[in-house]
Enzyme design. Structure first.
Site, mmCIF file in Angstrom:
data_model
loop_
_atom_site.group_PDB
_atom_site.id
_atom_site.type_symbol
_atom_site.label_atom_id
_atom_site.label_comp_id
_atom_site.label_asym_id
_atom_site.label_seq_id
_atom_site.Cartn_x
_atom_site.Cartn_y
_atom_site.Cartn_z
ATOM 1 N N VAL A 48 0.808 -1.233 0.000
ATOM 2 C CA VAL A 48 0.000 0.000 0.000
ATOM 3 C C VAL A 48 0.836 1.276 0.000
ATOM 4 C CG1 VAL A 48 -2.118 -0.996 0.970
ATOM 5 C CG2 VAL A 48 -0.311 -0.170 2.517
ATOM 6 N N ASN A 108 -6.269 0.320 6.915
ATOM 7 C CA ASN A 108 -5.871 -0.355 8.159
ATOM 8 C C ASN A 108 -4.400 -0.762 8.191
ATOM 9 O OD1 ASN A 108 -6.425 -2.341 10.593
ATOM 10 N ND2 ASN A 108 -5.508 -3.578 8.957
ATOM 11 N N SER A 125 -4.414 6.086 15.948
ATOM 12 C CA SER A 125 -3.974 5.413 17.179
ATOM 13 C C SER A 125 -3.928 6.439 18.303
ATOM 14 C CB SER A 125 -2.574 4.832 16.981
ATOM 15 O OG SER A 125 -2.001 4.475 18.225
ATOM 16 N N TYR A 142 5.973 6.290 14.380
ATOM 17 C CA TYR A 142 4.597 5.774 14.371
ATOM 18 C C TYR A 142 3.602 6.861 14.779
ATOM 19 C CZ TYR A 142 0.785 2.509 15.556
ATOM 20 O OH TYR A 142 -0.417 1.836 15.631
ATOM 21 N N THR A 189 2.929 9.385 12.083
ATOM 22 C CA THR A 189 2.023 8.930 11.011
ATOM 23 C C THR A 189 0.580 8.907 11.475
ATOM 24 O OG1 THR A 189 2.219 6.536 11.529
ATOM 25 C CG2 THR A 189 3.820 7.476 9.990
#
Ligand code: NAI
Length: 244
Positions: free
Chosen positions: A61, A87, A139, A152, A155
């Site tokens: 992706v 996802n 998240s 992380y 993003t």
């Protein structure tokens, strides 16, 4: 029959979302990075047992042209793409002082650029349909930050901005875009955490337990449903009360 495309859906939260949307009556386009992710894996059988069609589309992706081809293939197979769930995601954790450029760039490519790639090409399909639902996996790390996850959390915060932008750009075409922000959910991704990291998380969770993948899938199902037709640009935290 309506169709849902779920990225990174061979296992974990993505597989649970795919199965839940199959139970809701959607034909399912699964995606993951390699055929190997579907070996010794009964997700396609479980989805087909719900009486809907299911095909897998292998692509990275983070790769713009692979995503363009994949979206064409999903549209050719199913005719419409009604729900997109962005996802797919990875972690490459490390404290900032020791994080390599490669660790940083890889997570940005897979978690963040993928959302641009998929939303652009699926969004074009949905604009022609004048309807669609895009649901992004953010998240709690994107909302509050997390030591060891500069890449992380960057993003996941970006995904929140992207969600609101897509909601504003596509809202007049009957397309909604929302995000869910899971807390600590039991999956292969979180199995990698140390016991100390796990205990520290648990101490902060009001419900004193980790989340189950089905608890993410249920909220995604709601956001894809008619009941959520006037909900757009929102971030729903699913964390058992991690921060309030
Ligand atoms: P997972 O590691 O179990 O599953 C992720 C899936 O994405 C895997 O099947 C993997 O092969 C696939 N994938 C990775 N790179 C890909 C690529 N380049 N192209 C296509 N597929 C790719 O992870 P999990 O826990 O199910 O996470 C799913 C999403 O939920 C991720 O975006 C993650 O960041 C997010 N999330 C998870 C939380 C958790 O506690 N497990 C908490 C908050 C967010």
């Amino acid at each position: 029959m309506a169709t849902a495309l779920i990225t990174g859906s061979a296992r974990g939260i993505g597989a649970a979302i795919a199965l839940r949307l199959a139970k809701d009556g959607y034909d399912i386009a699964l995606n993951d990075i390699s055929e190997a992710m579907f070996e010794n894996n009964d997700i396609m059988d479980k989805i087909r047992a719900e009486g809907v069609q299911c095909e897998k589309f292998i692509c990275d992706v983070s790769n713009y042209s692979q995503v363009e081809e994949t979206v064409k293939a999903v549209k050719a197979k199913f005719g419409t793409i009604d729900v997109l769930v962005n996802n797919a995601g990875i972690t490459r954790d490390g404290l900032m002082a020791r994080m390599s450029e490669e660790q940083y760039d890889m997570v940005v490519a897979v978690n963040q650029k993928s959302v641009f790639n998929m939303s652009k090409f699926v969004g074009n399909v949905m604009m022609r349909q004048k309807s669609g639902r895009i649901i992004n996996l953010a998240s709690v790390a994107g909302l509050y930050g997390n030591p060891g996850q500069m890449n992380y959390s960057a993003t996941k915060a970006a995904i929140i901005g992207m969600t609101k932008t897509v909601a504003k750009e596509l809202g007049s075409r009957g397309i909604t875009c929302n995000a869910v922000a899971p807390g600590f959910i039991k999956t292969p991704m979180t199995d990698k955490l140390t016991d100390a990291q796990r205990d520290a998380m648990l101490a902060q969770i009001a419900m004193k337990r980790y989340g189950e993948v089905e608890e993410i899938a249920g909220v995604v199902s709601f956001l894809a449903s008619k009941d959520a037709s006037y909900v757009t640009g929102q971030v729903i935290e699913i964390s058992g009360g991690l921060m309030m």
